[in-house]
Design an enzyme around this catalytic site. Structure first.
Site, short mmCIF file in Angstrom:
data_model
loop_
_atom_site.label_atom_id
_atom_site.label_comp_id
_atom_site.label_asym_id
_atom_site.label_seq_id
_atom_site.Cartn_x
_atom_site.Cartn_y
_atom_site.Cartn_z
CB THR A 231 45.12 45.80 38.69
OG1 THR A 231 43.95 46.15 37.96
CG2 THR A 231 46.34 46.30 37.97
NE ARG B 280 37.26 48.77 32.10
CZ ARG B 280 38.08 48.48 33.12
NH1 ARG B 280 38.90 47.45 33.05
NH2 ARG B 280 38.09 49.22 34.22
CB VAL B 281 40.92 50.28 27.32
CG1 VAL B 281 42.32 50.57 27.82
CG2 VAL B 281 40.96 49.51 26.00
N GLY B 282 40.59 49.79 30.72
CA GLY B 282 40.56 50.50 31.99
C GLY B 282 41.78 51.36 32.16
CG ASP B 283 43.39 51.70 36.11
OD1 ASP B 283 42.57 50.77 36.02
OD2 ASP B 283 44.35 51.70 36.91
N GLY C 57 42.46 49.00 41.54
CA GLY C 57 41.17 49.41 42.06
C GLY C 57 40.19 49.66 40.93
CG HIS C 58 35.96 51.84 39.82
ND1 HIS C 58 35.34 53.06 39.75
CD2 HIS C 58 35.39 51.07 38.86
CE1 HIS C 58 34.43 53.03 38.79
NE2 HIS C 58 34.43 51.84 38.23
N GLY C 59 39.09 51.00 37.91
CA GLY C 59 39.83 51.62 36.83
C GLY C 59 39.26 52.93 36.33
#
Lengths: 307, 310
Positions: A167, A195-198, A219-221
């Site tokens: 990101t 897929r939707v992350g943060d 980072g890791h969503g």
């Protein structure tokens, strides 16, 4: 009032081969955002400009250069938020546009909604005349995607190996004292379709509030979502912590509670800022009072005079 | 104080002819969730089944009975969150699924992701063997009538707000002290295609944390998102406020800062609960220590035994 902009290009194991271009990219984006602020324009204009620079730079995983999903497609997520009004706009799983951050801004300004997803977001883009982009996939990414299909667990590898990137985001404080944030991503390589992350989720991928500050996360969503990292950081600011203290306490909590790693740029409404991360590297840059600050490795903090 | 489950059937202006059905629906959902908890089921099991029951009930704006988007279609959002691990699962703008909350649970338990949207969520549903239902089976005459009414050029803007804030949700603490929340919605009436509200967004449409409690909100989704209402309520609780105090502070802030109305059901890790709202009405019910509590208007707090004597 003094203006400040802080940008990041993602928190992950940035390989040496990309180190120079990542740092150059975030410096260029910080300069571009700062130029907007110097002319008296708003924090929201500044973060949009900075993030567009990063989206246009194929070094980064946003817009051009985005990682591909399990089907080999680009699906983009982005958010932008205005700290004066708490107005926000976001798009999720949108395809075929070069600058999702600008589409997110259009959602904020031209609709009654905060988020549009998938086909609905694409239809809105078409409706407002957003150009269709057909060249978002870089050759390098296509090759890396082909290679990475042999890895069964993309997430575990993603932040601790050379595969993939992450990101991008920006936070700004303008001459009127308003803060804003923007975040944009192509997500995790080989993510499931849809897929939707943060990144497009308010309070996780970003948050801005004139009463506390602005944050953009990376980072890791999935871990960021679990702890609503952006909002958590600002709650710490509201409780009186310094920028560094708030970001580090929140990242430490994410590490302890859900074993997640990542980073954030935080800019308080008083101009206190930080770029903090728990991954091996994060490319970041900021401009405050004619000084350009930047770094990549932990504890690094280089400066140079602007211009 | 444990176990406990609290459910809501949406905040806003519930038309008089539908209030009784709404109350019956939330009571039934609370009873269903409570029965699961009493049998030793988890908080996640309880909230998912309570919400699924309301999704199946055509009187609520979730699953069957959802409001329609601008094109006359049903697009649904749902979230479930496990306070023990902070795991969550969500689906957004998903179509042709009878119980989106159950699909959200599958996202949480069967994927490494937390949210799947639109066609991606549908693909996942098919891969899990979740049956696709005809869109017509989700559409009620009532929803169709309201959709048409709002398309009319002279639609009354005040009247258009009626029922605009519908969502269903539940929070629970089980026998072992584990906490969970679930929320589901058909969104805003005549919304744009692909519009996603607060419901599937962690921290907005719900939050659960074994160390603090759980929240499921309802109301104007965009306002809830701007203040991350669920997370805000829990931050107040972390600072020592009771569920009721935390809810009132957060709702007042949402009204003051972004002019948004809504409501929340909240429970803390001791099982103390609250159902609070700043809108005209919110249908809610709670089951705890063999007693069923319920209400609709401000000040309502009716009780009856959980065990029905019909």
């Amino acid at each position: 009032m003094k203006t400040v902009i802080v940008v990041h290009g993602g928190a992950w194991s940035i390989p040496d081969a990309l180190a120079e271009s990542s740092v150059a990219g975030v410096k260029a984006a910080a300069r571009a955002g700062d130029a907007v602020l110097r002319t008296g324009r708003s924090a929201i204009d500044a973060v949009e400009t900075a993030v567009r620079c990063l989206e246009d730079d194929p070094t980064f995983d946003a817009g051009h250069g985005s990682v591909l999903n399990i089907s080999g497609e680009v699906e983009l997520d982005s958010i932008i938020m205005d700290g004066e009004t708490l107005a926000a706009g976001a798009v999720a799983s949108v395809r075929n546009i070069a600058n999702p951050v600008s589409l997110a801004r259009a959602v904020m300004e031209k609709t009654d909604h905060v988020m549009l997803t998938d086909r609905g977001a694409s239809m809105f883009a078409e409706h407002i005349g957003t150009p269709v982009a057909h060249d978002l996939v870089t050759e390098l990414e296509r090759k890396e995607w082909e290679h990475s299909k042999s890895y069964p667990d993309g997430v575990k590898k993603f932040f601790n190996t050379q595969w993939g990137h992450d990101t991008v985001g920006a936070v700004a404080l303008d001459s009127s004292g308003n803060v804003a944030c923007a975040t944009s991503t192509g997500g995790i390589r080989n993510k499931m379709v849809g897929r939707v992350g943060d990144s497009p989720i308010i309070g996780s991928g970003g948050y801005a509030d004139n009463r506390s500050g602005a944050v953009s996360c990376t980072g890791h969503g999935e871990s960021i979502l679990k702890v609503t990292l952006a909002r958590l950081i600002l709650f710490h600011v509201e409780q009186g912590k310094s920028a560094v203290g708030a970001a580090e306490a929140s990242l430490q909590y994410m590490s302890q509670r859900v074993k997640g790693c990542g980073g954030a740029v935080l800019l308080s409404s008083t101009g206190d800022w930080t770029a903090s991360f728990t991954t091996p590297r994060m490319a970041w840059a900021s401009v405050k009072e004619d000084i350009l600050h930047y770094g990549l490795n932990p504890k690094e903090h280089f400066t140079e005079m602007l211009k | 104080m444990l176990p406990v489950v609290v459910v809501h059937g949406g905040a806003g202006h519930i038309p008089k002819e539908r209030t009784e059905e709404s109350t019956i629906g939330v009571k039934e959902a609370a009873r269903t969730g409570y029965a699961i908890l009493q049998r030793g089921g988890s908080a996640v099991d309880a909230v998912v089944e309570a919400v699924a029951l309301m999704e199946t009930n055509p009187r609520f704006n979730a699953g069957r009975g959802s409001v329609l988007n601008i094109k006359g279609e049903v697009e649904m959002d749902a979230l479930v969150m496990d306070g023990r691990t902070l795991d969550s699962g969500a689906v957004s703008a998903v179509r042709r699924i009878a119980n989106p909350v159950q699909l959200a649970r599958l996202v949480m338990e069967k994927t490494k992701h937390l949210c799947l949207t639109a066609e991606g969520a549908s693909k996942f549903a098919r891969s899990m063997g979740v049956p696709e239902v005809p869109e017509e089976s989700l559409i009620t005459d009532y929803a169709k009538m309201r959709w048409k009414k709002n398309l009319e050029p002279d639609a009354n803007p005040v009247e258009c707000q009626m029922g605009k804030m519908g969502t269903v949700g539940a929070v629970a603490v089980d026998m072992d002290g584990n906490i969970a929340c679930a929320t589901s919605t058909g969104g805003m009436i005549n919304k744009m295609e692909g519009r996603v509200g607060d419901t599937p967004c962690v921290g907005c449409g719900g939050y659960a944390d074994n160390k603090i409690g759980a929240v499921s909100p309802t109301g104007h989704g965009e306002a809830i998102m701007k203040v991350t209402l669920s997370r805000l309520v829990l931050f107040h609780m972390e600072q020592g406020k009771t569920p009721e105090e935390a809810s009132d502070l957060a709702l007042a802030y949402m009204k003051e800062r972004v002019d948004g109305l809504g409501g929340v059901v909240v429970v803390d890790h001791n099982g103390t609960w609250a159902a609070r709202f700043s809108s005209l009405q919110m249908s809610w019910a709670a089951a705890q220590q063999g007693k069923l509590h319920f209400g609709l208007f401000h000040g309502d707090h009716f009780t009856e035994p959980v065990e029905e004597h019909t």
